[in-house]
Design a protein around this motif. Structure first.
Motif, mmCIF file in Angstrom:
data_model
loop_
_atom_site.group_PDB
_atom_site.id
_atom_site.type_symbol
_atom_site.label_atom_id
_atom_site.label_comp_id
_atom_site.label_asym_id
_atom_site.label_seq_id
_atom_site.Cartn_x
_atom_site.Cartn_y
_atom_site.Cartn_z
ATOM 1 N N MET A 225 -48.697 49.490 -83.455
ATOM 2 C CA MET A 225 -47.487 50.209 -83.052
ATOM 3 C C MET A 225 -47.790 51.673 -82.725
ATOM 4 N N ALA A 226 -48.798 52.236 -83.370
ATOM 5 C CA ALA A 226 -49.167 53.630 -83.115
ATOM 6 C C ALA A 226 -49.625 53.843 -81.680
ATOM 7 N N LYS A 227 -50.047 52.777 -81.006
ATOM 8 C CA LYS A 227 -50.548 52.887 -79.632
ATOM 9 C C LYS A 227 -49.461 52.677 -78.583
ATOM 10 N N LEU A 228 -48.300 52.206 -78.989
ATOM 11 C CA LEU A 228 -47.226 51.927 -78.026
ATOM 12 C C LEU A 228 -46.443 53.203 -77.694
ATOM 13 N N PRO A 229 -45.802 53.251 -76.519
ATOM 14 C CA PRO A 229 -45.012 54.428 -76.121
ATOM 15 C C PRO A 229 -43.625 54.425 -76.760
ATOM 16 N N ILE A 230 -43.593 54.404 -78.100
ATOM 17 C CA ILE A 230 -42.335 54.373 -78.844
ATOM 18 C C ILE A 230 -42.151 55.699 -79.570
ATOM 19 N N GLY A 231 -40.922 55.928 -80.040
ATOM 20 C CA GLY A 231 -40.630 57.159 -80.754
ATOM 21 C C GLY A 231 -40.533 56.989 -82.253
ATOM 22 N N PHE A 232 -40.416 55.731 -82.717
ATOM 23 C CA PHE A 232 -40.370 55.499 -84.164
ATOM 24 C C PHE A 232 -40.721 54.042 -84.470
ATOM 25 N N HIS A 233 -41.085 53.827 -85.729
ATOM 26 C CA HIS A 233 -41.419 52.482 -86.195
ATOM 27 C C HIS A 233 -40.908 52.349 -87.622
ATOM 28 N N THR A 234 -40.217 51.235 -87.907
ATOM 29 C CA THR A 234 -39.700 50.974 -89.246
ATOM 30 C C THR A 234 -40.406 49.761 -89.837
ATOM 31 N N VAL A 235 -41.123 49.977 -90.920
ATOM 32 C CA VAL A 235 -41.823 48.902 -91.632
ATOM 33 C C VAL A 235 -40.846 48.262 -92.626
ATOM 34 N N GLY A 236 -40.964 46.938 -92.817
ATOM 35 C CA GLY A 236 -40.149 46.273 -93.824
ATOM 36 C C GLY A 236 -39.174 45.271 -93.208
ATOM 37 N N SER A 237 -38.215 44.830 -93.998
ATOM 38 C CA SER A 237 -37.875 45.347 -95.317
ATOM 39 C C SER A 237 -38.874 44.874 -96.379
ATOM 40 N N VAL A 238 -39.227 45.822 -97.253
ATOM 41 C CA VAL A 238 -40.151 45.551 -98.341
ATOM 42 C C VAL A 238 -39.352 45.446 -99.636
ATOM 43 N N THR A 239 -39.781 44.552 -100.517
ATOM 44 C CA THR A 239 -39.141 44.396 -101.823
ATOM 45 C C THR A 239 -40.095 44.876 -102.914
ATOM 46 N N LEU A 240 -39.544 45.137 -104.095
ATOM 47 C CA LEU A 240 -40.345 45.676 -105.188
ATOM 48 C C LEU A 240 -41.508 44.752 -105.531
ATOM 49 N N ARG A 241 -41.220 43.476 -105.648
ATOM 50 C CA ARG A 241 -42.251 42.478 -105.968
ATOM 51 C C ARG A 241 -42.430 41.515 -104.794
ATOM 52 N N PRO A 242 -43.568 40.853 -104.708
ATOM 53 C CA PRO A 242 -43.784 39.902 -103.611
ATOM 54 C C PRO A 242 -42.738 38.786 -103.611
ATOM 55 N N ARG A 243 -42.341 38.391 -102.401
ATOM 56 C CA ARG A 243 -41.393 37.301 -102.224
ATOM 57 C C ARG A 243 -41.872 36.392 -101.097
ATOM 58 N N ALA A 244 -41.705 35.088 -101.285
ATOM 59 C CA ALA A 244 -42.113 34.130 -100.250
ATOM 60 C C ALA A 244 -41.068 34.014 -99.150
ATOM 61 N N GLY A 245 -39.817 34.336 -99.456
ATOM 62 C CA GLY A 245 -38.755 34.148 -98.479
ATOM 63 C C GLY A 245 -38.273 32.713 -98.453
ATOM 64 N N ASN A 246 -37.450 32.389 -97.470
ATOM 65 C CA ASN A 246 -36.897 31.045 -97.348
ATOM 66 C C ASN A 246 -37.950 30.072 -96.813
#
Length: 329
Positions: A72-93
């Motif tokens: 993402m640092a190489k793309l012509p964008i103005g911002f990047h949002t990582v996540g959503s991150v949770t406190l502990r690891p989650r597998a998801g659905n």
């Protein structure tokens, strides 16, 4: 919209393969070369005491654990949002958890907040923050099931606050068994968040506009640093979870209306517009409606990085045409 070769594969497999490809050094090199050749916008944007190269960026949901930061640092964008991150690891659905309808510009996902956890993300940030471009804002989206989880997650990221321009608190994911939209519970969380700088609250998208307005009023009464408007719309689906979050083109006009309403309420903080922004003209609509920044998620999920180059190119043409009209009425 371009149909990419990977789009012929099942959506979950496409997602995983695309992530693997974008994490390679070759992908970063190609992105850097394409950015230099294609060029960016003919202006810069001053925001949060920074000069960034574009109001267009990447919303949370695409880079869950920060593994795509180098790309993402190489793309012509103005911002990047990582996540959503949770406190502990989650597998998801359980998979499958994505449906794509490219001809409609629509996706449905029931990810269920998969995350490697904050500790893992801290390791990524430790390596990537030092080389993150000054011309791009960086944010992390945090999610949790109670106030303590969210507080601990934010506190864990404190060593990186000099690197992070905002912390997005996701109170709105429609794809896991939790909800922050009950007003008393949300009021308690927002009161706790007043102790933090740089907090951007990610608003949910509700089916009833009156309920949505009441919720946004509650949020802005706490005067957060910023808002993200908005998340996906929860619908029934035939995914194993039984529901999913609708995203893409149908959300655009709803999000535009919410942006206007939020500014009309007198909110003067940062607003990131999110939902249905698939074209350059959509970005212009979002900014005119009151967004400071506009995030891509579904467009990128469907087209990959080509969506960024296409939208920036469309914005460049719109800017040039506007200048021409002003010079030659």
């Amino acid at each position: 919209m371009l149909k990419q070769p990977l789009s012929y594969l099942p959506p979950d497999l496409t997602h995983d393969l695309a992530h693997l490809l974008l994490r390679t050094h070759t992908a970063r090199l190609v992105a850097g070369i394409l950015t230099m050749l294609s060029g960016g916008l003919p202006y810069r944007l001053r925001i949060l005491n920074r000069t960034i190269e574009s109001p267009v960026g990447i919303g949370a949901g695409l880079d869950k654990d920060g593994l795509l930061m180098g790309f993402m640092a190489k793309l012509p964008i103005g911002f990047h949002t990582v996540g959503s991150v949770t406190l502990r690891p989650r597998a998801g659905n359980p998979k499958p958890r994505m449906l794509r309808y490219p001809e409609l510009g629509v996706m449905v996902n029931a990810m269920g907040l998969p995350s490697m956890g904050v500790a893992y993300l801290k390791g990524i940030l430790d390596k990537e923050c030092g080389r993150w471009p000054k011309s791009k804002l960086l944010g992390v989206s945090v999610a949790g099931f109670n106030e303590i989880e969210i507080k601990l997650a934010i506190d864990s990221l404190t060593p990186f606050f000099n690197c992070l321009d905002f912390i997005e608190v996701n109170i709105s994911s429609p794809t896991y068994s939790g909800s922050w939209i009950e007003h008393q519970r949300l009021n308690s969380l927002l009161t706790m968040l007043k102790g933090y700088d740089k907090v951007v609250v990610k608003a949910p998208l509700l089916k009833d506009l009156n309920d949505e307005v009441k919720l946004i009023k509650l949020i802005i009464n706490h005067n957060p640093f910023g808002l993200t408007i908005a998340n996906t719309l929860r619908i029934k689906s035939n995914l194993p979870a039984g529901y999913g979050g609708l995203s893409g083109r149908p959300l655009l006009e709803i999000v535009i209306r919410l942006l206007k309403l939020t500014r009309a309420m007198g909110y003067g903080g940062l607003i990131i517009g999110l939902g249905g922004f698939m074209r350059g003209v959509d970005v212009v609509k979002g900014i005119n409606a009151g967004a400071d920044l506009v995030g891509l998620v579904t467009a990128f999920a469907m087209e990959g990085p080509a969506s960024v180059y296409r939208i920036i190119s469309e914005l460049r043409r719109l800017t040039v045409n506007k200048l021409r009209r002003s010079l030659y009425p």
